[in-house]
Each structure stands twice: as C-alpha cells, then as structure tokens.
Design an enzyme around this catalytic site. Sequence first.
Site: not given
Length: 490
Positions: A34, A56, A168
């Site tokens: 990723d 992502k 995040m």
Amino acid sequence: MSKAYIIGTGPGDEELLTLKAKRVINECTAVLYDRLVSNNILNYLNEDCEVYYCGKEPGAHYKTQEEINDMIVKLAKEGHIVGRIKGGDPYVFGRGGEEVIACREAGIEFEVIPGVTSPIAVLNYAGIPITHRGIAQSFHIVTGMSAKDLNVNYEALAKENGTLVFMMGLSNIDRITSELIKYGKDRNTKAAVVMRGTSSKQKKVIGNLENIGDKAREANLQSPCIIVIGDVVSLESELSWYENKPLFGKNICITRSKEQSKDLKVELKKLGAEVTEINSIVIKDTSDKLDSIKDDLSIFDHILFTSVNGVNKFFDYLVKEKIDVRNIKAKVSSIGKATTKALEMRGIIPFKTSREFVGEKLFDTIKPFIKEGDRILIPSSSKSRPFLAEELKKLGAIVTKINVYDVTKGEVKNTKAFDEVDAILFTSPSTFENMKEMVGLNKIKEKICIAIGPITNKALNESGVNSFVCKEHSQEGFLKEIKDILKEVH
C-alpha cells in the site's frame, strides 16, 4: 507450499523494518503493498516476485478491502507465498485482522509479522515521548479517521491525564478538539500534529487544543498525520533529535547497483537524509572470460583496475579457480579511492593510484612507468571506455582488456518512490542512461542532479540536464559536498 504473510513494515524509515520482516519479504513470490510502505521496502523482494499495488489514497481507494482479501486468497491458492505488506503494524488500525480471517476461512496457512507502530515511532522522531515519568503514565490510541461516525467516548477521553493519540485524523481535527474541550479538557492542553513522521517529509506543528487545527492548516499539513494531545508535547524542544541532523528533510536518490549502494546509503542516513535506492545498474559476473589467461597471469607487468567491481570480480575468480595470488608478478595500480580501498581489502597495496576517478588521470599517473613491450591486463566492464587501453597501446604496450562483468539496466520496484526524491547522485554515464529509460528524462530534470565526476557530468549536460559535479570525484567527496550543494540550491 503456499502461505500468506501479513507483514508490518513500520512507519516510513526503512531501517525500522524488523529482521523477521526482511527475511520473510525476500521469501515471497507475490506481494501486495500500500501507499504507506517505505520507498525502499520493495528492494528486499527477490527478482521474480510479482508485485501488486493496492494503495488507499484518502477518499480514493485503488482496491477495496474485500478485493484485497480476495486477492490474497487467490494468489495463495495459485501456489504463491503471498506477502501483504503494510505500513506500521497490521493490527493497529491496519485491518490486518480482516485479511487473516479471510485466509483462515479459505483454509490458507498464514502468519502475522508485527511492525513498529507509528504512534510510538513517529512521536519518537518528533521528540515527543508517548509516556514520561511524572507527566504521562498512560496513553490512548484512537482512530481519528472515523471520529465523526464512530461512538468515540470523548467524555471519558477528556478526563484522562495520559497522552491521547489520534491516528489518521487530520480531516477531523476540529471535531476531535472541540469534543474534548466540550467535555472539560483544558483548551490550553498542549497538542501537536506530525505529518509523515520518520520520513524526509516529516513536518510538525506545536500548539494547544484550541489552536492546533488552525496551525495545521496554516502549515498546509497533509495526510498521513498523527495528532497528539497531552503534557508530553512540552518536552518536544528538549527531546527533538531527528530534525537536527544536517540532511533532515532531504530525500536523496542513489543509482548504483545494490552491492555498491550499501555504504553510501548508511552514511547518508547518518546525516539524516531519507535515501531512495533505485538500482539503475545490475552487475552480471562474466569473470569466466579470464579462463583464456588464467595460466598466464605471471606474464603481465601491470594490472590496472578501474572500478570496485573489476577488483571484486577478478579476485573472486581467483578464489573460485583456486589460483594462488602469488602467481601474479605484476605491479597493480588503481583508479580513485574506492577502487584502491577494494584492493587493500584484498591485501593488495597499489603500486600507483590516481586521485581522481577518471581514466585520463590513471593514464597520466602510470605513464612514466610503462615501457615498450610491457604486458598490461585491464579487468573491466563491457561498457568501460576504451581510452586507457588505446593510450597505453600508443606507448608500445601489449594490452589485454578482459570484461569481467557486464552492466545491465535495473528496474524500478516502487514506481511512486521517485516522486519523493529531491536530489539524484549519478556515479557513471550508465547510471544516467539507465535512469533516463527507467523514470524519464523530464522527471530527472525536475530534480537536483549531481554527477560524481566530469565524464558523468558531460553525459548529463549533453542531454540538457543542469547538474553539479563533485570537486572530489569519489563517494567521500560527495558526502563532504552534498550539504553545500543543497544549500546552494535553496
């Protein structure tokens, strides 16, 4: 035998990869990675490994989690040793559990490799300890990505005296801070936001619960970020270390072969740089061409080495063929510091060595000692310049040039890695020509380009690339000069 490994690779700094993760990655025959995986992690793959990107991006997933789960199972059923390579730790908001459940339900053998988790490592690199005696005896890690929707107990978090870390959560920072203040958290509580911690793009802002959102926007911070709230933030000015290194904030691309990149990479990282390793050249051993002269080594008067690879391939051949080095009666000479050091590591002190890494300088150095009829051996690359051999022949020498290795073009494992680069070091014309094919001339022109010597610099200039050239044409010279070169640009 097929198997799936769910692998945590840490938060960004390649050197935080665990020994187990490094070993397992090299065993994989197919990997899915990723966007948060460090630039160089894919360099640990074996050459035949299949690579799939399933990054992502915020708001734009290339693959859904369900598609990733299905792909892991599919590849394993095809007989692959599958590596699902993830930033941080698979079980810290990494959805590793879902991937493991998919494997278990499909009857796929699996193993989970822990990774250094970003709430610990990123704060460390930012000078913020997640706990500290007398200040914070506990910490709480919360996903900030879903702070709007999930039932986060802000009332309980507001009463905690320990450190609060939101992962995040940049897009929800105002909601997070306002909810904590609403439930009684002092609006003057220290807070910080750290962007892309442990990488060359690390950036942080320090403030309090009331103003940290505005400060993050003013600094134009972008995901991924970690938000930390608590009194431990007050220690930042005393405990910062990463940002004090001389090359902090710089991402330097080195283009040598994997074997030659190791030492330079370590030295640059000691200076605080992030290093993107793109092995633009691959060294192929062709030392078996020495078979034609292996019984005649004693006839040579001089042996001239023009590269580290030439030294290593020549002496490795002697070892492999069990040839006694005492059969060599020749005077051995070398070009540049690195080649000289490689000889010294083999127990050979050069007769003569040129200070600069160019054939002209070695010729000038050795010329007074060459007599007509001297037999000279040059173990070199198939792509080496003919200059040295031609000039020696003009002096009446009998020159035998044998290509003990070939230089072929490498490949870019992580196509996104080059985007992060600030400066590129080219160590030969072949590294530049190969990089042109691998990433494109226009992309190279966007970077600060540094040539290790004038021959390499000429190749860059002929393609319209403005470049700096090291005054001392060696790795040591580059390390001495890189700080000044980057200062000159900025």
